[in-house]
Design an enzyme around this catalytic site. Structure first.
Site, mmCIF file in Angstrom:
data_model
loop_
_atom_site.group_PDB
_atom_site.id
_atom_site.type_symbol
_atom_site.label_atom_id
_atom_site.label_comp_id
_atom_site.label_asym_id
_atom_site.label_seq_id
_atom_site.Cartn_x
_atom_site.Cartn_y
_atom_site.Cartn_z
ATOM 1 N N ASP A 61 16.230 20.392 -9.799
ATOM 2 C CA ASP A 61 17.545 20.987 -9.132
ATOM 3 C C ASP A 61 18.444 19.957 -8.504
ATOM 4 O O ASP A 61 18.093 19.353 -7.540
ATOM 5 C CB ASP A 61 16.954 21.995 -7.745
ATOM 6 C CG ASP A 61 18.042 22.980 -7.357
ATOM 7 O OD1 ASP A 61 19.045 22.628 -7.295
ATOM 8 O OD2 ASP A 61 17.841 24.318 -6.937
ATOM 9 N N GLU B 294 17.401 20.717 -21.876
ATOM 10 C CA GLU B 294 18.233 19.728 -22.316
ATOM 11 C C GLU B 294 18.868 20.479 -23.622
ATOM 12 O O GLU B 294 19.965 20.093 -23.990
ATOM 13 C CB GLU B 294 17.450 18.506 -22.798
ATOM 14 C CG GLU B 294 18.404 17.410 -23.062
ATOM 15 C CD GLU B 294 17.471 16.063 -23.217
ATOM 16 O OE1 GLU B 294 17.794 15.150 -23.640
ATOM 17 O OE2 GLU B 294 16.193 16.113 -22.842
#
Length: 209
Positions: free
Chosen positions: A114, A191
């Site tokens: 995060d 990703e």
């Protein structure tokens, strides 16, 4: 709960996990003391966790994940892939020194944590000077840290913290997929999403010299 049932031998809650401190190799994995022990901080749904365990059968792997569902997804992926070298714990990474003794771990992988981009939230970022100094004590000499993030704000902030840490910067890029490291990279689930959206991936490798 699966943490105390089906996967109890390889998945540990906040109470059981610290009992393994200094004894992960011997008590959890029944492995030789010289076998490398890697750590993934924040396993997410476990795509990298299972991949690493399967492709590096000569190394041990402990994952840290706070959220219950992705934690179970991670260990289930590894177990279903036939991996005997992976374990996971529900534990806050800021307290990682409660899990491992000094010099107990080898490489550390931190993928897309995060970014805490709110002006009041940088103190919640795991990759910071204080935590790097902590990891430095826990790692063996020669070990490295891989850190990936889609957030350039977090990455630039983290690089300032890294330069104040004891680590040596081995490789740094703000565009991983157009760098010399692209062929060594494994794309996580997050990703793939970022890449589809045209977001560049920031990456740095640090080493304890």
């Amino acid at each position: 709960m699966a943490l105390n049932g089906e996967y109890a031998h390889v998945a540990f809650d906040e109470l059981r996990a610290p009992l393994n401190k200094g004894k992960w190799r011997s008590d959890v994995f029944k492995a030789d003391a010289a076998m490398p022990l890697d750590v993934e901080v924040g396993t997410g749904n476990g795509t990298y966790f299972a991949h690493h365990a399967k492709t590096h059968s000569d190394r041990l792997l402990v994952g840290l994940e706070l959220k219950y569902k992705p934690l179970i997804q991670s260990i289930r992926r590894a177990v279903n892939a036939g991996c005997k070298n992976a374990a996971i714990t529900r534990f806050h990474a800021f307290n990682i020194d409660h899990l491992f003794a000094e010099g107990e771990i080898d490489n550390v992988y931190i993928h897309f944590p995060d970014p805490w981009t709110s002006p009041k939230k940088p103190k919640n970022r795991f990759v910071c000077k204080e935590n790097l100094e902590l990891l430095f004590r826990l790692q063996k000499p020669g070990s490295f840290i891989n850190f990936k993030t889609d957030s350039l704000v977090y990455f630039l902030w983290a690089m300032d913290e890294i330069r104040q840490s004891p680590y040596k910067i081995i490789f740094e890029t703000q565009d991983l997929h157009n760098s010399d490291m692209k062929d060594q990279n494994f794309e996580t689930a997050f990703e793939k999403i970022f890449l589809r959206e045209g977001i560049k991936i920031n990456f740095v490798r640090l080493q304890k010299i």
